[in-house]
Motif scaffolding. Structure first.
Motif, short mmCIF file in Angstrom:
data_model
loop_
_atom_site.label_atom_id
_atom_site.label_comp_id
_atom_site.label_asym_id
_atom_site.label_seq_id
_atom_site.Cartn_x
_atom_site.Cartn_y
_atom_site.Cartn_z
N VAL A 5 0.83 -1.09 -0.02
CA VAL A 5 0.17 -0.09 -0.10
C VAL A 5 0.88 1.31 -0.10
O VAL A 5 1.60 1.39 0.94
CB VAL A 5 -0.95 0.15 1.29
CG1 VAL A 5 -1.77 1.36 1.24
CG2 VAL A 5 -2.03 -1.37 1.33
N GLU A 6 0.99 2.07 -1.15
CA GLU A 6 1.60 3.14 -1.31
C GLU A 6 0.87 4.51 -0.57
O GLU A 6 -0.45 4.34 -0.55
CB GLU A 6 1.88 3.72 -2.69
CG GLU A 6 2.89 2.52 -3.45
CD GLU A 6 1.72 1.60 -4.29
OE1 GLU A 6 2.52 1.07 -5.34
OE2 GLU A 6 0.63 1.70 -3.98
N SER A 7 1.50 5.37 -0.19
CA SER A 7 0.87 6.74 0.15
C SER A 7 1.91 7.83 0.11
O SER A 7 3.06 7.51 -0.06
CB SER A 7 0.39 6.65 1.70
OG SER A 7 1.52 6.14 2.64
N GLY A 8 1.30 9.01 0.43
CA GLY A 8 2.57 10.12 0.36
C GLY A 8 2.48 10.83 -0.90
O GLY A 8 3.13 12.02 -0.92
N GLY A 9 1.59 10.52 -1.96
CA GLY A 9 1.60 11.35 -3.22
C GLY A 9 0.64 12.48 -2.87
O GLY A 9 0.30 12.82 -1.92
N GLY A 10 0.95 13.27 -3.87
CA GLY A 10 -0.12 14.70 -4.00
C GLY A 10 0.65 15.62 -4.99
O GLY A 10 1.35 15.39 -5.81
N LEU A 11 0.20 16.94 -4.53
CA LEU A 11 0.63 17.88 -5.61
C LEU A 11 1.72 18.68 -4.94
O LEU A 11 1.34 19.03 -3.62
CB LEU A 11 -0.63 18.82 -5.95
CG LEU A 11 -0.57 20.34 -6.53
CD1 LEU A 11 0.19 19.97 -8.02
CD2 LEU A 11 -1.76 21.00 -6.55
N VAL A 12 2.66 19.06 -5.72
CA VAL A 12 3.76 19.88 -5.08
C VAL A 12 4.48 20.86 -5.95
O VAL A 12 4.21 20.31 -7.32
CB VAL A 12 4.95 18.80 -4.37
CG1 VAL A 12 5.58 18.11 -5.60
CG2 VAL A 12 5.97 19.82 -3.47
N GLN A 13 4.87 21.82 -5.68
CA GLN A 13 5.36 22.77 -6.61
C GLN A 13 6.80 22.23 -6.98
O GLN A 13 7.44 21.71 -6.29
CB GLN A 13 5.64 24.25 -5.89
CG GLN A 13 4.09 24.84 -5.70
CD GLN A 13 4.28 26.34 -5.11
OE1 GLN A 13 5.46 26.67 -4.58
NE2 GLN A 13 3.12 26.98 -5.30
N PRO A 14 7.39 22.92 -8.17
CA PRO A 14 8.64 22.64 -8.50
C PRO A 14 9.58 22.98 -7.51
O PRO A 14 9.40 23.98 -7.02
CB PRO A 14 9.00 23.34 -9.72
CG PRO A 14 7.32 23.56 -10.45
CD PRO A 14 6.55 23.65 -9.29
N GLY A 15 10.73 22.13 -7.27
CA GLY A 15 11.77 22.51 -6.24
C GLY A 15 11.26 21.93 -4.89
O GLY A 15 12.09 21.81 -4.12
N GLY A 16 9.93 21.44 -4.88
CA GLY A 16 9.39 20.76 -3.51
C GLY A 16 9.86 19.43 -3.32
O GLY A 16 10.77 18.63 -4.10
N SER A 17 9.50 18.90 -2.10
CA SER A 17 9.91 17.46 -1.95
C SER A 17 8.52 16.67 -1.41
O SER A 17 7.59 17.20 -0.97
CB SER A 17 10.75 17.56 -0.82
OG SER A 17 12.01 18.18 -0.97
N LEU A 18 8.67 15.38 -1.34
CA LEU A 18 7.39 14.62 -1.02
C LEU A 18 8.33 13.17 -0.55
O LEU A 18 9.41 12.89 -1.07
CB LEU A 18 6.71 14.18 -2.19
CG LEU A 18 5.71 14.97 -2.74
CD1 LEU A 18 4.65 14.60 -3.74
CD2 LEU A 18 4.31 15.38 -1.50
#
Length: 118
Positions: A5-18
């Motif tokens: 089960v994956e988690s942690g995805g989303g929308l992030v701005q360029p240069g950001g981190s996830l």
């Protein structure tokens, strides 16, 4: 049957981190390798980062130096830390685990969407 089960995805701005997480239903010590793959729109699935027995890591050239794969055996979880994200990293990210030998098998999670956009 192994479940990932994956988690942690989303929308992030360029240069950001996830940080993505992949939680397995059983011990990840039984796997010969675990990895992260991605499929971008209109493209084939590609390997992003793979962690093999002996803590050997392989990274795609496009993410080398920006992404880090790691594991927590006590939590049966594999992580993908993604830094300095660019729009080209936008994709569905999948976790994979496989074994060799008598209990050979390859298992996939359902995927988590990562979108890098301003």
């Amino acid at each position: 049957q192994v479940q990932l089960v994956e988690s942690g995805g989303g929308l992030v701005q360029p240069g950001g981190s996830l940080r993505l997480s992949c939680a397995a239903s059983g011990s990840i010590l039984s796997f010969d390798a675990m990895g992260w793959y991605r499929r971008a729109p209109g493209k084939q699935r590609e390997a992003v980062a793979v962690l093999r027995t002996g803590d050997i890591t392989d990274y795609a050239d496009s993410v080398q130096g920006r992404f880090t794969i790691s594991r927590d055996d006590a939590k049966n979880t594999v992580y993908l830390q993604m830094n300095s994200l660019t729009p080209e990293d936008t994709a569905v990210y999948y976790c994979n685990a496989y074994r060799l030998g008598p209990r050979a098998g390859s298992y996939w999670g359902q995927g988590t969407q990562v979108t890098v956009s301003s």
